[in-house]
Write a protein that holds these residues in place. Structure first.
Motif, PDB file in Angstrom:
ATOM      1  N   SER A 182       4.457 -13.537  14.992  1.00 50.21           N
ATOM      2  CA  SER A 182       3.067 -13.394  15.420  1.00 50.21           C
ATOM      3  C   SER A 182       2.142 -12.908  14.307  1.00 50.21           C
ATOM      4  N   VAL A 183       2.700 -12.334  13.237  1.00 52.64           N
ATOM      5  CA  VAL A 183       1.853 -11.798  12.162  1.00 52.64           C
ATOM      6  C   VAL A 183       2.097 -12.491  10.831  1.00 52.64           C
ATOM      7  N   LYS A 184       3.068 -13.368  10.787  1.00 53.34           N
ATOM      8  CA  LYS A 184       3.419 -14.035   9.542  1.00 53.34           C
ATOM      9  C   LYS A 184       2.216 -14.793   8.994  1.00 53.34           C
ATOM     10  N   GLY A 185       1.961 -14.605   7.704  1.00 57.91           N
ATOM     11  CA  GLY A 185       0.824 -15.269   7.071  1.00 57.91           C
ATOM     12  C   GLY A 185      -0.476 -14.491   7.165  1.00 57.91           C
ATOM     13  N   ARG A 186      -0.504 -13.458   7.988  1.00 58.71           N
ATOM     14  CA  ARG A 186      -1.719 -12.633   8.143  1.00 58.71           C
ATOM     15  C   ARG A 186      -1.504 -11.199   7.658  1.00 58.71           C
ATOM     16  N   PHE A 187      -0.310 -10.672   7.843  1.00 56.67           N
ATOM     17  CA  PHE A 187       0.005  -9.285   7.469  1.00 56.67           C
ATOM     18  C   PHE A 187       0.898  -9.280   6.235  1.00 56.67           C
ATOM     19  N   THR A 188       0.744  -8.243   5.404  1.00 57.38           N
ATOM     20  CA  THR A 188       1.591  -8.065   4.231  1.00 57.38           C
ATOM     21  C   THR A 188       2.047  -6.617   4.158  1.00 57.38           C
ATOM     22  N   ILE A 189       3.355  -6.423   4.098  1.00 59.60           N
ATOM     23  CA  ILE A 189       3.907  -5.080   3.962  1.00 59.60           C
ATOM     24  C   ILE A 189       4.218  -4.821   2.493  1.00 59.60           C
ATOM     25  N   SER A 190       3.978  -3.596   2.057  1.00 60.15           N
ATOM     26  CA  SER A 190       4.273  -3.213   0.681  1.00 60.15           C
ATOM     27  C   SER A 190       4.617  -1.725   0.662  1.00 60.15           C
ATOM     28  N   ARG A 191       5.043  -1.255  -0.503  1.00 62.49           N
ATOM     29  CA  ARG A 191       5.363   0.166  -0.611  1.00 62.49           C
ATOM     30  C   ARG A 191       5.140   0.638  -2.038  1.00 62.49           C
ATOM     31  N   ASP A 192       4.882   1.926  -2.166  1.00 57.67           N
ATOM     32  CA  ASP A 192       4.768   2.587  -3.461  1.00 57.67           C
ATOM     33  C   ASP A 192       5.717   3.777  -3.406  1.00 57.67           C
ATOM     34  N   ASN A 193       6.893   3.629  -3.974  1.00 59.71           N
ATOM     35  CA  ASN A 193       7.894   4.693  -3.875  1.00 59.71           C
ATOM     36  C   ASN A 193       7.462   5.953  -4.609  1.00 59.71           C
ATOM     37  N   ALA A 194       6.643   5.813  -5.642  1.00 61.58           N
ATOM     38  CA  ALA A 194       6.161   6.990  -6.364  1.00 61.58           C
ATOM     39  C   ALA A 194       5.253   7.850  -5.486  1.00 61.58           C
ATOM     40  N   LYS A 195       4.632   7.231  -4.489  1.00 64.95           N
ATOM     41  CA  LYS A 195       3.729   7.958  -3.590  1.00 64.95           C
ATOM     42  C   LYS A 195       4.355   8.199  -2.220  1.00 64.95           C
ATOM     43  N   ASN A 196       5.621   7.834  -2.054  1.00 63.37           N
ATOM     44  CA  ASN A 196       6.301   7.995  -0.752  1.00 63.37           C
ATOM     45  C   ASN A 196       5.497   7.352   0.375  1.00 63.37           C
ATOM     46  N   THR A 197       4.919   6.211   0.101  1.00 63.27           N
ATOM     47  CA  THR A 197       4.000   5.592   1.054  1.00 63.27           C
ATOM     48  C   THR A 197       4.274   4.095   1.186  1.00 63.27           C
ATOM     49  N   ALA A 198       4.212   3.635   2.418  1.00 65.17           N
ATOM     50  CA  ALA A 198       4.272   2.209   2.714  1.00 65.17           C
ATOM     51  C   ALA A 198       2.930   1.782   3.284  1.00 65.17           C
ATOM     52  N   TYR A 199       2.634   0.490   3.131  1.00 63.78           N
ATOM     53  CA  TYR A 199       1.334  -0.037   3.558  1.00 63.78           C
ATOM     54  C   TYR A 199       1.523  -1.268   4.425  1.00 63.78           C
ATOM     55  N   LEU A 200       0.525  -1.542   5.239  1.00 67.35           N
ATOM     56  CA  LEU A 200       0.478  -2.789   5.988  1.00 67.35           C
ATOM     57  C   LEU A 200      -0.942  -3.328   5.866  1.00 67.35           C
ATOM     58  N   GLN A 201      -1.092  -4.367   5.072  1.00 63.94           N
ATOM     59  CA  GLN A 201      -2.385  -5.039   4.942  1.00 63.94           C
ATOM     60  C   GLN A 201      -2.492  -6.065   6.057  1.00 63.94           C
ATOM     61  N   MET A 202      -3.514  -5.934   6.872  1.00 66.60           N
ATOM     62  CA  MET A 202      -3.679  -6.812   8.026  1.00 66.60           C
ATOM     63  C   MET A 202      -4.973  -7.600   7.864  1.00 66.60           C
ATOM     64  N   ASN A 203      -4.848  -8.909   7.755  1.00 73.76           N
ATOM     65  CA  ASN A 203      -5.997  -9.793   7.602  1.00 73.76           C
ATOM     66  C   ASN A 203      -6.111 -10.717   8.802  1.00 73.76           C
ATOM     67  N   ASN A 204      -7.293 -11.285   8.973  1.00 76.16           N
ATOM     68  CA  ASN A 204      -7.537 -12.217  10.077  1.00 76.16           C
ATOM     69  C   ASN A 204      -7.051 -11.627  11.403  1.00 76.16           C
ATOM     70  N   LEU A 205      -7.463 -10.417  11.675  1.00 74.75           N
ATOM     71  CA  LEU A 205      -7.006  -9.723  12.872  1.00 74.75           C
ATOM     72  C   LEU A 205      -7.481 -10.412  14.142  1.00 74.75           C
ATOM     73  N   LYS A 206      -6.645 -10.338  15.160  1.00 74.99           N
ATOM     74  CA  LYS A 206      -6.927 -10.952  16.451  1.00 74.99           C
ATOM     75  C   LYS A 206      -6.922  -9.868  17.536  1.00 74.99           C
ATOM     76  N   PRO A 207      -7.593 -10.101  18.651  1.00 75.05           N
ATOM     77  CA  PRO A 207      -7.590  -9.103  19.725  1.00 75.05           C
ATOM     78  C   PRO A 207      -6.178  -8.716  20.177  1.00 75.05           C
ATOM     79  N   GLU A 208      -5.250  -9.660  20.121  1.00 71.82           N
ATOM     80  CA  GLU A 208      -3.876  -9.355  20.534  1.00 71.82           C
ATOM     81  C   GLU A 208      -3.144  -8.457  19.547  1.00 71.82           C
ATOM     82  N   ASP A 209      -3.745  -8.149  18.413  1.00 75.76           N
ATOM     83  CA  ASP A 209      -3.165  -7.187  17.477  1.00 75.76           C
ATOM     84  C   ASP A 209      -3.505  -5.749  17.877  1.00 75.76           C
ATOM     85  N   THR A 210      -4.344  -5.582  18.872  1.00 78.38           N
ATOM     86  CA  THR A 210      -4.715  -4.243  19.322  1.00 78.38           C
ATOM     87  C   THR A 210      -3.492  -3.490  19.808  1.00 78.38           C
TER      88      THR A 210
END
Length: 119
Positions: free
Chosen positions: A62-90
């Protein structure tokens, strides 16, 4: 261990958000990280996962092609970039580290971050 998600908000359909997941109290780079979401009245579902090194990534269809997961181990942080959001992503979005051989997780659940997409 403490897990803190942030970056959610209210956005119109087609918009973008970037979520962050900061983990303390564990050696972050020893763990795969997954993002999950739970919409009102529904069970929590898998969204995306990234390996310890940031190499292999996996996404729900359902999110393939719209969301991108990444991480920065030096910052102990993971990210989720969400593009082209849809109401069903609520949903409320959470991060955790899944156990490969059971339905359990390595960290306690954080408070999550609310994402609301208006049509």
């Amino acid at each position: 261990v403490q897990v803190v998600e942030s970056g959610g908000g209210l956005v119109q359909a087609g918009g973008s958000l970037r979520l962050s997941c900061e983990v303390s109290g564990r050696k972050f780079n020893n763990y795969d990280v997954g993002w999950y979401r739970q919409a009102p009245g529904k069970e929590r579902e898998f969204v995306a996962r990234i390996s310890t090194s940031g190499g292999p990534t996996y996404y729900a269809d359902s999110v393939k092609g719209r969301f991108t997961i990444s991480r920065d181990n030096a910052k102990n942080t993971a990210y989720l970039q969400m593009n082209n959001l849809k109401p069903e992503d609520t949903a409320i979005y959470y991060c955790n580290s899944p156990h490969d051989y059971s339905d359990s997780y390595f960290w306690p659940w954080g408070q999550g971050t609310q994402v609301t997409v208006s049509s």
